[in-house]
Scaffold this motif. Structure first.
Motif, PDB file in Angstrom:
ATOM      1  N   VAL A   1      40.201  11.745  53.690  1.00  0.00           N
ATOM      2  CA  VAL A   1      39.271  10.846  54.370  1.00  0.00           C
ATOM      3  C   VAL A   1      39.419   9.476  53.720  1.00  0.00           C
ATOM      4  CG1 VAL A   1      36.847  10.312  54.809  1.00  0.00           C
ATOM      5  CG2 VAL A   1      37.641  12.684  54.928  1.00  0.00           C
ATOM      6  N   LEU A   2      39.599   8.459  54.550  1.00  0.00           N
ATOM      7  CA  LEU A   2      39.696   7.084  54.059  1.00  0.00           C
ATOM      8  C   LEU A   2      38.540   6.272  54.620  1.00  0.00           C
ATOM      9  CD1 LEU A   2      43.500   6.397  54.621  1.00  0.00           C
ATOM     10  CD2 LEU A   2      42.370   7.200  52.550  1.00  0.00           C
ATOM     11  N   TYR A   3      38.021   5.390  53.787  1.00  0.00           N
ATOM     12  CA  TYR A   3      36.939   4.489  54.190  1.00  0.00           C
ATOM     13  C   TYR A   3      37.456   3.056  54.201  1.00  0.00           C
ATOM     14  CZ  TYR A   3      33.710   8.329  53.309  1.00  0.00           C
ATOM     15  OH  TYR A   3      33.054   9.529  53.352  1.00  0.00           O
ATOM     16  N   TRP A   4      37.033   2.316  55.221  1.00  0.00           N
ATOM     17  CA  TRP A   4      37.412   0.916  55.369  1.00  0.00           C
ATOM     18  C   TRP A   4      36.167   0.073  55.605  1.00  0.00           C
ATOM     19  CZ3 TRP A   4      42.569  -0.471  55.156  1.00  0.00           C
ATOM     20  CH2 TRP A   4      43.487   0.576  55.230  1.00  0.00           C
ATOM     21  N   SER A   5      36.133  -1.090  55.005  1.00  0.00           N
ATOM     22  CA  SER A   5      35.123  -2.083  55.325  1.00  0.00           C
ATOM     23  C   SER A   5      35.659  -2.855  56.521  1.00  0.00           C
ATOM     24  CB  SER A   5      34.912  -3.018  54.134  1.00  0.00           C
ATOM     25  OG  SER A   5      34.032  -4.049  54.489  1.00  0.00           O
TER      26      SER A   5
ATOM     27  N   ALA B   1      47.497  11.875  64.708  1.00  0.00           N
ATOM     28  CA  ALA B   1      47.202  12.893  63.698  1.00  0.00           C
ATOM     29  C   ALA B   1      45.931  12.574  62.919  1.00  0.00           C
ATOM     30  CB  ALA B   1      48.373  13.027  62.734  1.00  0.00           C
ATOM     31  N   ALA B   2      45.147  11.635  63.417  1.00  0.00           N
ATOM     32  CA  ALA B   2      43.924  11.223  62.718  1.00  0.00           C
ATOM     33  C   ALA B   2      42.740  11.206  63.677  1.00  0.00           C
ATOM     34  CB  ALA B   2      44.114   9.834  62.106  1.00  0.00           C
ATOM     35  N   ALA B   3      41.555  11.231  63.082  1.00  0.00           N
ATOM     36  CA  ALA B   3      40.313  11.018  63.822  1.00  0.00           C
ATOM     37  C   ALA B   3      39.606   9.843  63.155  1.00  0.00           C
ATOM     38  CB  ALA B   3      39.438  12.258  63.798  1.00  0.00           C
ATOM     39  N   ARG B   4      38.963   9.015  63.959  1.00  0.00           N
ATOM     40  CA  ARG B   4      38.323   7.802  63.429  1.00  0.00           C
ATOM     41  C   ARG B   4      36.935   7.641  64.028  1.00  0.00           C
ATOM     42  NH1 ARG B   4      41.733   2.619  64.069  1.00  0.00           N
ATOM     43  NH2 ARG B   4      42.648   3.486  62.200  1.00  0.00           N
ATOM     44  N   VAL B   5      36.039   7.085  63.212  1.00  0.00           N
ATOM     45  CA  VAL B   5      34.692   6.769  63.656  1.00  0.00           C
ATOM     46  C   VAL B   5      34.261   5.478  62.966  1.00  0.00           C
ATOM     47  CG1 VAL B   5      33.516   8.109  61.851  1.00  0.00           C
ATOM     48  CG2 VAL B   5      32.369   7.740  64.034  1.00  0.00           C
ATOM     49  N   HIS B   6      33.374   4.725  63.608  1.00  0.00           N
ATOM     50  CA  HIS B   6      32.814   3.514  63.004  1.00  0.00           C
ATOM     51  C   HIS B   6      31.312   3.704  62.818  1.00  0.00           C
ATOM     52  CE1 HIS B   6      36.594   1.663  64.391  1.00  0.00           C
ATOM     53  NE2 HIS B   6      36.424   0.943  63.306  1.00  0.00           N
ATOM     54  N   TYR B   7      30.825   3.226  61.689  1.00  0.00           N
ATOM     55  CA  TYR B   7      29.400   3.289  61.380  1.00  0.00           C
ATOM     56  C   TYR B   7      28.921   1.910  60.980  1.00  0.00           C
ATOM     57  CZ  TYR B   7      29.760   8.375  61.088  1.00  0.00           C
ATOM     58  OH  TYR B   7      29.963   9.691  61.368  1.00  0.00           O
ATOM     59  N   GLU B   8      27.697   1.587  61.382  1.00  0.00           N
ATOM     60  CA  GLU B   8      27.073   0.337  60.971  1.00  0.00           C
ATOM     61  C   GLU B   8      25.774   0.658  60.261  1.00  0.00           C
ATOM     62  OE1 GLU B   8      26.846  -2.921  63.741  1.00  0.00           O
ATOM     63  OE2 GLU B   8      28.405  -1.990  64.965  1.00  0.00           O
ATOM     64  N   GLY B   9      25.523  -0.062  59.201  1.00  0.00           N
ATOM     65  CA  GLY B   9      24.279   0.105  58.459  1.00  0.00           C
ATOM     66  C   GLY B   9      23.885  -1.217  57.843  1.00  0.00           C
ATOM     67  N   GLY B  10      22.736  -1.729  58.224  1.00  0.00           N
ATOM     68  CA  GLY B  10      22.336  -3.036  57.722  1.00  0.00           C
ATOM     69  C   GLY B  10      23.335  -4.082  58.175  1.00  0.00           C
ATOM     70  N   ARG B  11      23.895  -4.792  57.225  1.00  0.00           N
ATOM     71  CA  ARG B  11      24.891  -5.817  57.552  1.00  0.00           C
ATOM     72  C   ARG B  11      26.313  -5.318  57.318  1.00  0.00           C
ATOM     73  NH1 ARG B  11      22.978 -10.398  53.905  1.00  0.00           N
ATOM     74  NH2 ARG B  11      25.190 -10.877  54.085  1.00  0.00           N
ATOM     75  N   ASP B  12      26.478  -4.037  57.021  1.00  0.00           N
ATOM     76  CA  ASP B  12      27.789  -3.485  56.710  1.00  0.00           C
ATOM     77  C   ASP B  12      28.329  -2.657  57.874  1.00  0.00           C
ATOM     78  OD1 ASP B  12      27.727  -4.507  54.078  1.00  0.00           O
ATOM     79  OD2 ASP B  12      26.516  -2.799  53.442  1.00  0.00           O
ATOM     80  N   ARG B  13      29.631  -2.682  58.024  1.00  0.00           N
ATOM     81  CA  ARG B  13      30.297  -1.878  59.037  1.00  0.00           C
ATOM     82  C   ARG B  13      31.478  -1.177  58.357  1.00  0.00           C
ATOM     83  NH1 ARG B  13      32.430  -4.795  64.296  1.00  0.00           N
ATOM     84  NH2 ARG B  13      30.203  -4.972  64.676  1.00  0.00           N
ATOM     85  N   TYR B  14      31.589   0.122  58.622  1.00  0.00           N
ATOM     86  CA  TYR B  14      32.659   0.915  58.015  1.00  0.00           C
ATOM     87  C   TYR B  14      33.459   1.632  59.080  1.00  0.00           C
ATOM     88  CZ  TYR B  14      30.313   0.334  53.538  1.00  0.00           C
ATOM     89  OH  TYR B  14      29.751  -0.201  52.410  1.00  0.00           O
ATOM     90  N   GLY B  15      34.755   1.751  58.829  1.00  0.00           N
ATOM     91  CA  GLY B  15      35.622   2.623  59.595  1.00  0.00           C
ATOM     92  C   GLY B  15      35.940   3.809  58.708  1.00  0.00           C
ATOM     93  N   VAL B  16      35.901   5.005  59.281  1.00  0.00           N
ATOM     94  CA  VAL B  16      36.198   6.226  58.527  1.00  0.00           C
ATOM     95  C   VAL B  16      37.323   6.935  59.256  1.00  0.00           C
ATOM     96  CG1 VAL B  16      35.266   8.383  57.614  1.00  0.00           C
ATOM     97  CG2 VAL B  16      33.758   6.393  57.882  1.00  0.00           C
ATOM     98  N   GLU B  17      38.334   7.337  58.507  1.00  0.00           N
ATOM     99  CA  GLU B  17      39.474   8.032  59.098  1.00  0.00           C
ATOM    100  C   GLU B  17      39.693   9.362  58.394  1.00  0.00           C
ATOM    101  OE1 GLU B  17      42.545   5.161  58.433  1.00  0.00           O
ATOM    102  OE2 GLU B  17      41.986   3.992  60.185  1.00  0.00           O
ATOM    103  N   PHE B  18      39.955  10.389  59.180  1.00  0.00           N
ATOM    104  CA  PHE B  18      40.324  11.704  58.649  1.00  0.00           C
ATOM    105  C   PHE B  18      41.745  11.997  59.102  1.00  0.00           C
ATOM    106  CE2 PHE B  18      40.943  16.211  59.659  1.00  0.00           C
ATOM    107  CZ  PHE B  18      40.882  16.737  58.381  1.00  0.00           C
TER     108      PHE B  18
END
Length: 92
Positions: A43-47, A19-36
């Protein structure tokens, strides 16, 4: 698969997980997981740990801790999928 999830997975990098969609993004030295979550419209954000931090654990990130360019990108993806972008701003 729910319609909003099916629409999001057509956007770059998104994948369906029940029941969710997820994507990962990287920027600089940070990485995030995003869930809808379709049922609740949140929408939830994860480090997410980097490859160098293999023992790290994903941790939730409050919206004010997420870089603005990433939040704009998520809203753009939601908009392209026909999902109300206001869901990105909803607090739990």
């Amino acid at each position: 698969m729910r319609k909003p999830i099916a629409a999001l997975v057509r956007q770059e990098g998104w994948r369906a997980e029940g029941a969710a969609a997820r994507v990962h993004y990287e920027g600089g030295r940070d990485r995030y997981g995003v869930e809808f979550y379709a049922e609740t419209g949140h929408v939830l954000y994860w480090s997410v740990p980097t490859d160098e931090d293999e023992e790290g654990t994903a941790t939730p990130v409050p919206r004010d801790g997420v870089p603005d360019p990433l939040r704009r990108r998520v809203r753009d993806d939601l908009d392209e999928a026909g999902i109300d972008t206001a869901v990105e701003r909803r607090e739990l």
